[in-house]
Scaffold this active site. Structure first.
Site, PDB file in Angstrom:
ATOM      1  CE  LYS A 105       0.810   1.652   3.545  1.00 38.00           C
ATOM      2  NZ  LYS A 105       1.937   1.968   4.473  1.00 38.00           N
ATOM      3  CE1 TYR A 189      -2.381  -0.928   7.058  1.00 37.97           C
ATOM      4  CE2 TYR A 189      -0.918   0.940   7.375  1.00 37.97           C
ATOM      5  CZ  TYR A 189      -1.120  -0.368   6.978  1.00 37.97           C
ATOM      6  OH  TYR A 189      -0.076  -1.100   6.489  1.00 37.97           O
TER       7      TYR A 189
HETATM    8  P1  NAD Z   1      12.298   1.262   2.993  1.00 39.30           P
HETATM    9  O1  NAD Z   1      12.814   2.606   2.682  1.00 39.30           O
HETATM   10  O2  NAD Z   1      12.702   0.636   4.280  1.00 39.30           O
HETATM   11  O3  NAD Z   1      12.672   0.244   1.817  1.00 39.30           O
HETATM   12  C1  NAD Z   1      12.503   0.592   0.462  1.00 39.30           C
HETATM   13  C2  NAD Z   1      13.349  -0.308  -0.407  1.00 39.30           C
HETATM   14  O4  NAD Z   1      13.272   0.189  -1.751  1.00 39.30           O
HETATM   15  C3  NAD Z   1      14.821  -0.320  -0.011  1.00 39.30           C
HETATM   16  O5  NAD Z   1      15.307  -1.631  -0.091  1.00 39.30           O
HETATM   17  C4  NAD Z   1      15.469   0.571  -1.056  1.00 39.30           C
HETATM   18  O6  NAD Z   1      16.796   0.168  -1.360  1.00 39.30           O
HETATM   19  C5  NAD Z   1      14.578   0.365  -2.259  1.00 39.30           C
HETATM   20  N1  NAD Z   1      14.584   1.504  -3.186  1.00 39.30           N
HETATM   21  C6  NAD Z   1      14.680   1.427  -4.516  1.00 39.30           C
HETATM   22  N2  NAD Z   1      14.671   2.626  -5.073  1.00 39.30           N
HETATM   23  C7  NAD Z   1      14.593   3.519  -4.073  1.00 39.30           C
HETATM   24  C8  NAD Z   1      14.556   4.932  -4.023  1.00 39.30           C
HETATM   25  N3  NAD Z   1      14.589   5.682  -5.134  1.00 39.30           N
HETATM   26  N4  NAD Z   1      14.477   5.514  -2.816  1.00 39.30           N
HETATM   27  C9  NAD Z   1      14.396   4.781  -1.681  1.00 39.30           C
HETATM   28  N5  NAD Z   1      14.441   3.435  -1.680  1.00 39.30           N
HETATM   29  C10 NAD Z   1      14.527   2.804  -2.863  1.00 39.30           C
HETATM   30  O7  NAD Z   1      10.712   1.357   2.878  1.00 39.30           O
HETATM   31  P2  NAD Z   1       9.650   0.346   3.461  1.00 39.30           P
HETATM   32  O8  NAD Z   1       9.182   0.849   4.772  1.00 39.30           O
HETATM   33  O9  NAD Z   1      10.157  -1.030   3.370  1.00 39.30           O
HETATM   34  O10 NAD Z   1       8.420   0.565   2.436  1.00 39.30           O
HETATM   35  C11 NAD Z   1       8.368  -0.089   1.179  1.00 39.30           C
HETATM   36  C12 NAD Z   1       6.898  -0.245   0.747  1.00 39.30           C
HETATM   37  O11 NAD Z   1       6.236  -1.053   1.705  1.00 39.30           O
HETATM   38  C13 NAD Z   1       6.096   1.060   0.678  1.00 39.30           C
HETATM   39  O12 NAD Z   1       5.189   0.993  -0.375  1.00 39.30           O
HETATM   40  C14 NAD Z   1       5.371   1.116   2.002  1.00 39.30           C
HETATM   41  O13 NAD Z   1       4.174   1.837   1.936  1.00 39.30           O
HETATM   42  C15 NAD Z   1       5.114  -0.354   2.237  1.00 39.30           C
HETATM   43  N6  NAD Z   1       5.019  -0.683   3.682  1.00 39.30           N
HETATM   44  C16 NAD Z   1       3.942  -1.367   4.102  1.00 39.30           C
HETATM   45  C17 NAD Z   1       3.819  -1.695   5.426  1.00 39.30           C
HETATM   46  C18 NAD Z   1       2.634  -2.481   5.890  1.00 39.30           C
HETATM   47  O14 NAD Z   1       2.414  -2.568   7.078  1.00 39.30           O
HETATM   48  N7  NAD Z   1       1.877  -3.108   5.001  1.00 39.30           N
HETATM   49  C19 NAD Z   1       4.795  -1.304   6.338  1.00 39.30           C
HETATM   50  C20 NAD Z   1       5.902  -0.617   5.880  1.00 39.30           C
HETATM   51  C21 NAD Z   1       5.990  -0.306   4.531  1.00 39.30           C
END
Ligand code: NAD
Length: 344
Positions: A105, A189
């Site tokens: 999401k 949410y």
């Molecule tokens: P994060 O920043 O921890 O991880 C993002 C990943 O994408 C990293 O591995 C990074 O290397 C990569 N990436 C590739 N291109 C990038 C760029 N241009 N800038 C930044 N990172 C880049 O983020 P996250 O918290 O893991 O979130 C990722 C996705 O998951 C989002 O869509 C977020 O909304 C979703 N998410 C959902 C939940 C949930 O509870 N369902 C929780 C956290 C995140």
């Protein structure tokens, strides 16, 4: 849960906090799917997690080599856990490669992108699910049951607040990568909860941006937003999300009592209470249950409870909330009845 001989292979795309921190460990407990591949832009991360989870390098891909996943028969499903603006690109590429998709999401950064993703998935004949984990959480499922089956009489109002303080310099503060501020990240949410508690779709929204306390940090996305969702029968949901405070409330007042969660939206250690007493559920891994459910839907050819149309619907509501905050007007919604709300 029954174990099956041939669990589906899943590749995680994006080894960040969610992909590596939550999804990889959750896949150690699934029955209908198993970790089979890794996709990352960072070779060091690929190497680290491939070693840790014993994934052969032939099942690891960079963003550049991702297209070759089409030839990999070990991988049936890809899970997109990348910044929001990349959900569209990787859905299109995964569909072209013939892989089923779970997408985090928010589904995308606009309604148009959601339509493009749905068209690509339909054309490719692959399945698609949103990563809406709370549909698989026992406490949230209990809120659906209590609300949809009116266990405390007709619902009158809801208070839904999900806010987390954000540190500076992260992609979530960049409009191009995030598509919006806390509304698309946490507020989604609350939007979801209002619908799965009532089993109804909102008919209008009214919103207001919160005052900005840090203009530098919040130069691209909103710091906070408060909004009201109006339902038929006079039900109202008062909602709030903000990147400068901590809130975790899901409260429902009905004609004959109340029921609530707090914390409500976390991965674990949720707590629930009603006017008749506390809720009791043992620990349940939301992500394990969510991924297993989708794999089972594919294996048994069942509909998912969290389809692409739900992601699109939520993007339509988000768009209306932003429009209301910008114009100061109440925005009417005409959402198609194209989804069945989950049975509780
Ligand atoms: P994060 O920043 O921890 O991880 C993002 C990943 O994408 C990293 O591995 C990074 O290397 C990569 N990436 C590739 N291109 C990038 C760029 N241009 N800038 C930044 N990172 C880049 O983020 P996250 O918290 O893991 O979130 C990722 C996705 O998951 C989002 O869509 C977020 O909304 C979703 N998410 C959902 C939940 C949930 O509870 N369902 C929780 C956290 C995140």
């Amino acid at each position: 849960m029954q174990t099956i001989n041939q669990p589906l292979g899943m590749a995680i795309i994006g080894l960040g906090e969610y992909g590596a921190g939550e999804l990889l460990p959750a896949l150690e407990h699934t029955s209908y799917c198993r970790l089979a591949g890794l996709v990352s832009g960072d070779p060091a991360k690929l190497d680290k997690y491939a070693k840790q989870y014993k994934i052969d390098s032939s099942n690891c891909y960079s963003y550049e080599t991702f297209g070759r996943i089409a030839e990999n028969k070990n991988i049936d499903i890809v899970y997109i856990a990348l910044p929001n603006s990349m959900h569209l690109e990787f859905t299109l590429r995964a569909a072209k490669a013939g892989k089923h998709i779970i997408c985090e999401k928010p589904m995308a950064c606009s309604v148009e992108e959601c339509h493009e993703m749905i068209a690509a998935v339909e054309k490719a004949g692959v399945r698609f699910s949103m990563g809406y984990r709370l549909h698989f959480d026992p406490f949230n499922q209990e809120m659906m049951r209590l609300g949809q089956h009116e266990q405390f009489g007709a619902i009158e109002k809801m208070l839904l607040q999900d806010s987390h303080v954000i540190e500076p310099g992260v992609w979530r503060l960049n409009r191009d990568l995030a598509g919006g501020g806390p509304l698309v990240n946490n507020g989604i949410y609350c939007i979801q909860a209002a619908m799965y508690i009532t089993g109804k779709l909102p008919v209008a929204v009214e919103a207001k941006f919160a005052p900005v306390t840090d203009a530098e940090k919040f130069s691209e996305v909103e710091e906070g937003i408060n909004w009201t969702m109006y339902f038929r029968d006079g039900i109202i949901a008062e909602c709030e999300t903000n990147y400068s405070k901590e809130q975790n409330v899901m409260r429902v007042d009905a004609q004959e009592g109340w029921f609530e969660l707090g914390p409500a939206y976390e991965y674990r250690e949720l707590k629930g209470r009603t006017s008749k007493g506390d809720m009791h559920f043992g620990p349940a891994n939301q992500q394990t249950r969510q991924m297993d459910d989708f794999a089972r839907c594919i294996i048994e050819d069942l509909p998912t409870r969290v389809p692409a149309e739900m992601g699109l619907r939520d993007m339509e509501i988000i768009t209306a909330i932003y429009e209301s905050a910008k114009t100061g007007k109440r925005i009417k919604l005409e959402l198609g009845e194209y989804i069945t709300l989950p049975e509780s």
